[in-house]
Write a protein that holds these residues in place. Structure first.
Motif, PDB file in Angstrom:
ATOM      1  N   GLY A  59       0.790  -1.228   0.000  1.00  0.00           N
ATOM      2  CA  GLY A  59       0.000   0.000   0.000  1.00  0.00           C
ATOM      3  C   GLY A  59       0.820   1.275   0.000  1.00  0.00           C
ATOM      4  O   GLY A  59       0.298   2.348   0.273  1.00  0.00           O
ATOM      5  N   GLN A  60       2.092   1.170  -0.326  1.00  0.00           N
ATOM      6  CA  GLN A  60       2.978   2.338  -0.352  1.00  0.00           C
ATOM      7  C   GLN A  60       3.055   2.892  -1.782  1.00  0.00           C
ATOM      8  O   GLN A  60       4.096   2.866  -2.434  1.00  0.00           O
ATOM      9  N   LEU A  61       1.905   3.425  -2.244  1.00  0.00           N
ATOM     10  CA  LEU A  61       1.816   3.895  -3.622  1.00  0.00           C
ATOM     11  C   LEU A  61       2.685   5.106  -3.894  1.00  0.00           C
ATOM     12  O   LEU A  61       3.175   5.271  -5.004  1.00  0.00           O
ATOM     13  N   GLY A  62       2.902   5.944  -2.889  1.00  0.00           N
ATOM     14  CA  GLY A  62       3.783   7.102  -3.071  1.00  0.00           C
ATOM     15  C   GLY A  62       5.204   6.668  -3.400  1.00  0.00           C
ATOM     16  O   GLY A  62       5.844   7.216  -4.303  1.00  0.00           O
ATOM     17  N   GLU A  63       5.689   5.663  -2.688  1.00  0.00           N
ATOM     18  CA  GLU A  63       7.020   5.126  -2.944  1.00  0.00           C
ATOM     19  C   GLU A  63       7.082   4.476  -4.326  1.00  0.00           C
ATOM     20  O   GLU A  63       8.068   4.632  -5.054  1.00  0.00           O
ATOM     21  N   ALA A  64       6.033   3.730  -4.663  1.00  0.00           N
ATOM     22  CA  ALA A  64       5.979   3.081  -5.973  1.00  0.00           C
ATOM     23  C   ALA A  64       6.011   4.120  -7.086  1.00  0.00           C
ATOM     24  O   ALA A  64       6.733   3.962  -8.076  1.00  0.00           O
ATOM     25  N   LYS A  65       5.267   5.202  -6.908  1.00  0.00           N
ATOM     26  CA  LYS A  65       5.218   6.252  -7.927  1.00  0.00           C
ATOM     27  C   LYS A  65       6.578   6.934  -8.085  1.00  0.00           C
ATOM     28  O   LYS A  65       7.008   7.213  -9.212  1.00  0.00           O
ATOM     29  N   LEU A  66       7.251   7.183  -6.976  1.00  0.00           N
ATOM     30  CA  LEU A  66       8.578   7.803  -7.054  1.00  0.00           C
ATOM     31  C   LEU A  66       9.537   6.947  -7.875  1.00  0.00           C
ATOM     32  O   LEU A  66      10.274   7.461  -8.725  1.00  0.00           O
ATOM     33  N   LEU A  67       9.537   5.636  -7.626  1.00  0.00           N
ATOM     34  CA  LEU A  67      10.404   4.743  -8.407  1.00  0.00           C
ATOM     35  C   LEU A  67       9.989   4.716  -9.871  1.00  0.00           C
ATOM     36  O   LEU A  67      10.827   4.742 -10.764  1.00  0.00           O
ATOM     37  N   PHE A  68       8.689   4.653 -10.102  1.00  0.00           N
ATOM     38  CA  PHE A  68       8.160   4.623 -11.463  1.00  0.00           C
ATOM     39  C   PHE A  68       8.636   5.850 -12.236  1.00  0.00           C
ATOM     40  O   PHE A  68       9.113   5.733 -13.368  1.00  0.00           O
ATOM     41  N   LEU A  69       8.522   7.019 -11.637  1.00  0.00           N
ATOM     42  CA  LEU A  69       8.927   8.257 -12.300  1.00  0.00           C
ATOM     43  C   LEU A  69      10.443   8.334 -12.485  1.00  0.00           C
ATOM     44  O   LEU A  69      10.931   8.868 -13.477  1.00  0.00           O
ATOM     45  N   LYS A  70      11.182   7.783 -11.538  1.00  0.00           N
ATOM     46  CA  LYS A  70      12.639   7.818 -11.595  1.00  0.00           C
ATOM     47  C   LYS A  70      13.175   6.984 -12.754  1.00  0.00           C
ATOM     48  O   LYS A  70      14.242   7.283 -13.303  1.00  0.00           O
ATOM     49  N   MET A  71      12.450   5.962 -13.144  1.00  0.00           N
ATOM     50  CA  MET A  71      12.931   5.046 -14.180  1.00  0.00           C
ATOM     51  C   MET A  71      13.289   5.783 -15.470  1.00  0.00           C
ATOM     52  O   MET A  71      14.364   5.580 -16.029  1.00  0.00           O
TER      53      MET A  71
END
Length: 154
Positions: A59-71
């Protein structure tokens, strides 16, 4: 893992990160992931996918989004699997803010939805959790192979 030869093998790290994420040990997965960066090992799309999956599962979507954008920023663009993982995480956690943007990006990159992600979308639309206007965009992302699948037509 100490100084073993496995210490520099990204495949082994991917397996360990994935296992930790699936066991609900996302903090351990994060330490392993950060260890890769600290050692200067080249992260690949699979590494990001398993870490994003672990964050979504917890449920840590903020962390997931940060990694997604960093890619994209670091030259390791998300692949079709990355989009599926992140979309499913957003849907399962009822985090709908980025769903339309993700679908539009998928369309722009020529990606398509897989059966499990499409099924989640349909369930959320049927339950009134997502706007029916999404159906048009979803229709653009369903592959011909998926539409021709006999089980979907019965």
């Amino acid at each position: 893992m100490g100084d073993s030869k496995l210490n520099s093998d990204i495949v082994v790290y991917n397996i360990l990160i994935n296992g930790a994420g699936k066991c609900g040990k996302v903090d351990i997965a994060r330490v392993l992931f950060q260890g890769l960066i600290d050692k200067g090992l080249q992260l690949n799309v699979r590494t990001y996918n398993v870490m994003i999956s672990g964050f979504c599962r917890e449920g840590q979507l903020g962390e997931a989004k940060l990694l997604f954008l960093k890619m994209d920023e670091i030259g390791c663009p998300p692949d079709n699997v990355t989009y599926h993982v992140f979309l499913q995480g957003c849907l399962k956690n009822k985090h709908y803010d980025d769903v339309k943007m993700l679908l539009q990006e998928m369309d722009g990159r020529g990606y398509s939805l897989d059966a499990s992600t499409l099924s989640l979308f349909i369930d959320h639309i049927a339950a009134g959790l997502l706007d029916r206007s999404m159906l048009k965009l979803l229709g653009k992302l369903v592959s011909k192979e998926l539409m021709d699948h006999p089980r979907l037509c019965t």
